[in-house]
Design an enzyme around this catalytic site. Structure first.
Site, PDB file in Angstrom:
ATOM      1  N   ASP A  95       0.702  -1.178  -0.396  1.00 36.88           N
ATOM      2  CA  ASP A  95       0.014   0.528   0.018  1.00 36.88           C
ATOM      3  C   ASP A  95       0.835   0.847   0.080  1.00 36.88           C
ATOM      4  O   ASP A  95       2.134   1.079  -1.035  1.00 36.88           O
ATOM      5  CB  ASP A  95      -1.035   0.377   1.253  1.00 36.88           C
ATOM      6  N   HIS A 175      -4.044   5.584   4.239  1.00 38.81           N
ATOM      7  CA  HIS A 175      -3.898   4.614   3.274  1.00 38.81           C
ATOM      8  C   HIS A 175      -3.807   3.657   3.900  1.00 38.81           C
ATOM      9  O   HIS A 175      -4.140   2.668   4.419  1.00 38.81           O
ATOM     10  CB  HIS A 175      -4.279   4.680   1.713  1.00 38.81           C
ATOM     11  N   SER A 513     -11.552  -0.810  -0.449  1.00 38.76           N
ATOM     12  CA  SER A 513     -10.153  -1.371   0.594  1.00 38.76           C
ATOM     13  C   SER A 513      -9.921  -1.032   1.663  1.00 38.76           C
ATOM     14  O   SER A 513      -8.850  -1.939   2.055  1.00 38.76           O
ATOM     15  CB  SER A 513      -9.487   0.279   0.422  1.00 38.76           C
TER      16      SER A 513
END
Length: 730
Positions: A95, A175, A513
């Site tokens: 990520d 994220h 996600s």
């Protein structure tokens, strides 16, 4: 190989040196990344040892209480079953990196790092090796050369990668930190987001280790770096890989030209389960991505918590909207004049644009200090843009009337914002039109727990069938992905921090996600209890024990209110505790996947090159997409064509992982007009690890055209093994 390709390309002005090599892959598979001309790439694709050549592209990020909700939905005792889960499992999260200071990566009470771990904790200007510990055991990053990746589409959310990434594993987006802590974060008491969602935050496998691989920045995710990260993760010794990244559904790649599918194939060969988000292009069909059969593809759902932002009208009526806002408006404070956007249109601006809060459409003098009401009848302007338009025009707040994405609360920061559907919106517009001086106030958000019904398929969650093949039912299953509280990179943007507050150590995010690491954590949980299980056995356990009922005991619904189908939610919502004891599993073998490639249309020579199995031969009948559905031992069934008068028979083989001397009986859920026959109707297992085969025959007996959905469930009285199906009647 690179030297030979320069000569083979026949350049008029030969290079002075061999093309620049960017990455090389040599753990799970052989390959490399190099800067080549079109001619050189074409010449290389003809090389006898080359499987595929594809451009380095930019991929997209598919951007608490959720675990407690999943435990509650299972109806099982967490303490009793949880004690069965022990041992060290390593989750690799590919990520945007990690914020190591988060308490979610605290290693208090954890034992030594597993001896089999071979990974690295790379350093950077803002990241020292000491940042890794017994929880965060590895951190890598991958540099991207300027302009090395092209966008996958003109409107890709992250665009092209045009700048070098930070030379550090540190997360500069937030994220990756959120995903890593969702999968395996340590328990953090009193976690909250500026007072909302207060409680203990934890990952799905809090005893597991985390290794992060930074392949993305705010500018995008390099496909070549992602492929390198998969290669490294397999070599490092991870057990599960979580990837909340993918291509746009409008630009789906062939399986052997898709870096995620290609890397995941080789990871699966090495015994590593790869879990991927299905994408955020829903609710339209044929939008699911990461749909290769060796990938566990995840859809997103809501949980039993919502964020309520109430609108108090001047007549005393309270309209309950949805949003996250930290405004200082209150019941005891001032009321603000309420105006519909169309009534505050700027000069020469169409009322339709002003009603939708188009940029530049509102007259500042008519809006300043007032509460604006806008609609969402034109999808060209997002909610966030409408909020910025109202805020930039000096409005005191915005009420948005729009059923789209109403299930996903928008975080508006300190600006007063609330979203309502068409029905409640009509009440607000009636009030404006029937009152001389309408007023309103939007109260700060409060979280509402035990919300019903839940779960529900998220509006943004990508839907099946898969664009490359309809013979595999995708997505595989569903997990929480709406308003998930998890660790965050503390924001330095004042717009993200409410007035008078310090940056939060946690954030609330939505997307597949967020659903993906829930499943990765659940898979690690199952792996810790059953370390000898293959990736496909773990996937099967999660799929066949998934629930299709909400907390009202009714069928799970999509965001429209209709009953969710297999193309919305796959097998259903994960139930990690039930997955510890599934009774039966479907072990999809390496040969199944090689046969899949043959049936799909790849030549036997190419399949041998991909797999490294020199003795492999394609089965009879290949290529034939129809044989994918009938011959691949998958935990779900998808029949892409069922013609009237022509039966389709699907074979499956179940393995007993429960007690010996078990007898399972089949029951069928099927819509009217679809005939179904299961042979045999009973499966008998004399002992554990034995297998039994059966067939399911489908026929059309007046069924409506289009996809029909149902399931075959095997039960021994203690276990229910549900296999969903989707059959397209033509």
């Amino acid at each position: 190989m690179l030297s030979s390709v320069v000569v083979a390309s026949g350049e008029l002005e030969p290079r002075l040196s061999t093309p620049s090599l960017t990455h090389s892959y040599h753990h799970a598979f052989e390959g490399f990344v190099a800067e080549l001309t079109e001619e050189e790439a074409a010449a290389l694709s003809d090389h006898e040892r080359v499987v595929s050549v594809f451009r380095d592209r930019a991929l997209q990020l598919h951007t608490t209480r959720s675990w407690d909700f999943l435990d509650t939905q299972s109806g099982l005792r967490t303490d009793r079953l949880g004690r069965r889960a022990s041992g060290d499992v390593i989750i690799g999260v590919i990520d945007t990196g990690v914020w190591p200071e988060s308490q979610s990566f605290n290693d208090a009470g954890m034992g030594d790092v597993p001896a089999r771990w071979r990974g690295l904790c790379m350093e950077g200007p803002d990241f020292k090796k000491s940042k890794c510990n017994k929880k965060l055991i590895g951190a890598r990053y991958y540099g991207i050369q300027a302009g090395s990746a092209a966008p996958t589409s003109s409107n890709a959310s992250l665009g092209a990668v045009t700048a070098a990434m930070t030379g550090s594993p540190r997360d500069t987006v937030g994220h990756g930190t959120h995903c890593a802590s969702t999968a395996a974060g340590a328990v953090v008491a009193d976690a909250e987001y500026y007072g909302l969602a207060r409680g203990a935050a934890k990952g799905g496998a809090p005893a597991s280790r985390v290794a992060t691989y930074k392949v993305c920045s705010m500018g995008g995710c390099s496909s070549s770096a992602l492929l390198k990260a998969i290669d490294d993760a397999v070599s490092d010794g991870v057990d599960v890989i979580s990837i909340s990244i993918g291509m746009s559904s409008a630009f789906a790649s062939d399986f052997l030209s898709d870096p995620i599918a290609l890397g995941a194939f080789h990871a699966h060969q090495r015994g590593v389960l790869v879990v991927c988000s299905g994408g955020n292009d829903g609710p339209n069909p044929y939008t699911v991505v990461n749909s290769a059969p060796w990938i566990l593809t995840v859809a997103a759902s809501s949980i039993d918590r919502t964020f309520q932002s109430s609108i108090v009208l001047g007549n005393g009526n309270v309209v309950k909207g949805v949003a996250i806002n930290f405004s200082n408006q209150s019941l005891s404070g001032d009321r603000f004049p309420l105006v519909f956007g169309a009534q505050a249109a700027g000069r020469y601006t169409p009322a339709s644009e002003a009603s939708n809060c188009y940029p530049g459409s509102l007259d500042v003098q008519k809006v300043a200090g007032k509460m604006v009401v806008c609609v969402g009848t034109n999808s060209m302007v997002s909610r966030r843009v409408k909020k910025l338009v109202a805020e930039g025009s000096g409005a005191s707040g915005l009420v948005l009337i729009d059923d789209t994405e109403k299930d996903v609360p928008l975080d508006a920061g300190s600006f007063a914002f609330s979203q309502v559907g068409a029905d409640l919106g009509a009440q607000i517009l009636d009030y404006i039109n029937s009152t001389k001086n309408p007023t309103a106030v939007i109260l700060p958000t409060e979280d509402v727990k035990l919300f019903k019904p839940a779960p529900m398929v998220a509006s943004f969650s990508a839907r099946g069938p898969g664009g490359l093949t309809e013979s595999i039912l995708k997505p595989d299953l569903m997990a929480p992905g709406v308003s998930i509280l998890a660790a965050a990179m503390p924001s330095t943007d004042k717009a993200d921090v409410p007035d008078g507050k310090k940056p939060s150590a946690f954030a609330i995010k939505s997307g597949t996600s967020m659903a993906c690491p829930h499943v990765a954590g659940a898979a690690a949980f199952v792996k810790s209890a059953h370390p000898g299980w293959s990736p496909s056995m773990i996937r099967s356990a999660l799929m066949t024990t998934a629930t299709t009922r909400n907390n009202l005991g009714q069928p799970v619904a999509s965001n429209t209110g209709a009953v969710a189908t297999g193309h919305d939610m796959g097998a259903g919502e994960i139930s990690p505790l039930r997955a510890l004891s599934p009774g039966l599993v479907f072990d999809t073998t390496a040969k199944d996947y090689l046969n899949f490639l043959c049936y799909y249309g790849y030549k036997a020579k190419l399949v041998r090159m991909v797999s490294g199995d020199a003795g492999f031969a394609c089965p009879r009948g290949a290529p034939s997409p129809d044989l994918i559905a009938t011959g691949i031992n998958y935990p779900s069934i998808s029949v892409p064509r069922l013609a009237a008068g022509k039966a389709v028979t699907v074979s499956r083989t179940a393995m007993n992982v429960g007690p010996s001397n078990a007898t399972y009986t089949a029951t069928v859920e099927a819509p009217a007009g679809l005939s179904l026959k299961v042979l045999p109707e009973r499966l008998v297992f004399s002992r554990r690890w034995t297998t039994a085969a059966y067939e399911v025959s489908f026929g059309s007996a007046g069924a409506s055209k289009g996809y029909a959905y149902g399931a075959v469930t095997w039960s021994d009285g203690a276990h229910s093994v549900r296999t969903p199906f989707a059959v397209n009647v033509v």
